[in-house]
Motif scaffolding. Structure first.
Motif, PDB file in Angstrom:
ATOM      1  N   GLU A  65      29.442  42.411  34.949  1.00  0.00           N
ATOM      2  CA  GLU A  65      28.920  41.330  34.183  1.00  0.00           C
ATOM      3  C   GLU A  65      29.902  40.205  34.855  1.00  0.00           C
ATOM      4  N   ASN A  66      29.374  38.736  34.140  1.00  0.00           N
ATOM      5  CA  ASN A  66      29.983  37.648  34.681  1.00  0.00           C
ATOM      6  C   ASN A  66      31.346  37.590  33.958  1.00  0.00           C
ATOM      7  N   GLY A  67      32.225  37.379  35.032  1.00  0.00           N
ATOM      8  CA  GLY A  67      33.748  37.431  34.379  1.00  0.00           C
ATOM      9  C   GLY A  67      34.417  38.408  34.624  1.00  0.00           C
ATOM     10  N   ASP A  68      33.878  39.601  35.133  1.00  0.00           N
ATOM     11  CA  ASP A  68      34.511  41.017  35.127  1.00  0.00           C
ATOM     12  C   ASP A  68      34.979  40.937  36.404  1.00  0.00           C
ATOM     13  N   GLU A  69      36.472  41.565  36.288  1.00  0.00           N
ATOM     14  CA  GLU A  69      37.231  41.711  37.670  1.00  0.00           C
ATOM     15  C   GLU A  69      36.479  42.476  38.703  1.00  0.00           C
ATOM     16  N   ARG A  70      36.445  41.915  39.943  1.00  0.00           N
ATOM     17  CA  ARG A  70      35.567  42.866  40.947  1.00  0.00           C
ATOM     18  C   ARG A  70      36.836  43.952  41.526  1.00  0.00           C
ATOM     19  N   TYR A  71      35.659  45.014  41.895  1.00  0.00           N
ATOM     20  CA  TYR A  71      36.254  46.308  42.455  1.00  0.00           C
ATOM     21  C   TYR A  71      36.779  46.043  44.059  1.00  0.00           C
ATOM     22  N   ASP A  72      37.338  46.632  44.505  1.00  0.00           N
ATOM     23  CA  ASP A  72      37.777  46.686  45.837  1.00  0.00           C
ATOM     24  C   ASP A  72      37.132  47.876  46.398  1.00  0.00           C
TER      25      ASP A  72
END
Length: 151
Positions: free
Chosen positions: A64-71
């Motif tokens: 979702e918007n603002g969620d921290e991205r995954y590596d």
């Protein structure tokens, strides 16, 4: 008897936890496909995140918007697959040690919200006797089936 079950469960739990680690424990469900047929070891994993079914390299598409991205680096993906394949090898050794049949296929589903764990096993050859299909085909079919039926 109990020791076999415990060790078998432990290896499956380990498979789920490395997949959870890949998404920093941020997934609603984890799906693991593992197979060993005629000496061929194969594994795949995918997720349900924010009501979207995604393969590991696509997990950021489910945010979702603002969620921290995954590596989602290739190295991390291969690290998970290496551990899954290693555990399939350990299951083989365990089954041999206890004179049990080794499943040719394991489908593991972990619901991170409820903590519920489901496992399905097959003992017949699934793809090695097929002229076209490989373990990857079978894993992809399972992904599509899960996605289309919202399981």
């Amino acid at each position: 008897m109990k020791e076999f079950e415990d060790r078998f469960s432990e290896l499956q739990s380990d498979m789920i936890s490395i997949c959870l680690k890949y998404v920093e424990d941020r997934a609603d469900k984890v799906y693991v496909y593992a197979s060993r047929e005629e000496g061929v070891i194969s594994s795949k994993f995918f997720y349900l995140i924010n009501n979207k079914y995604v393969k590991p390299h696509k997990v950021n598409d489910a945010l979702e918007n603002g969620d921290e991205r995954y590596d989602v680096s290739t190295e991390r993906g291969f690290m998970v697959l290496d551990i899954l394949n290693e555990n399939i090898g350990k299951i083989k050794v365990l089954c041999k040690e206890y004179e049990r049949d080794m499943p040719t296929e394991l489908k593991l589903i972990y619901d991170a919200k409820s903590g519920k764990f489901q496992a399905e096993y097959k003992y017949d050859l699934v793809y090695t006797n097929d002229d076209i299909k490989t373990a990857r085909h079978i894993a992809n079919e399972w992904f599509e089936e899960i996605k289309n039926n919202n399981l």
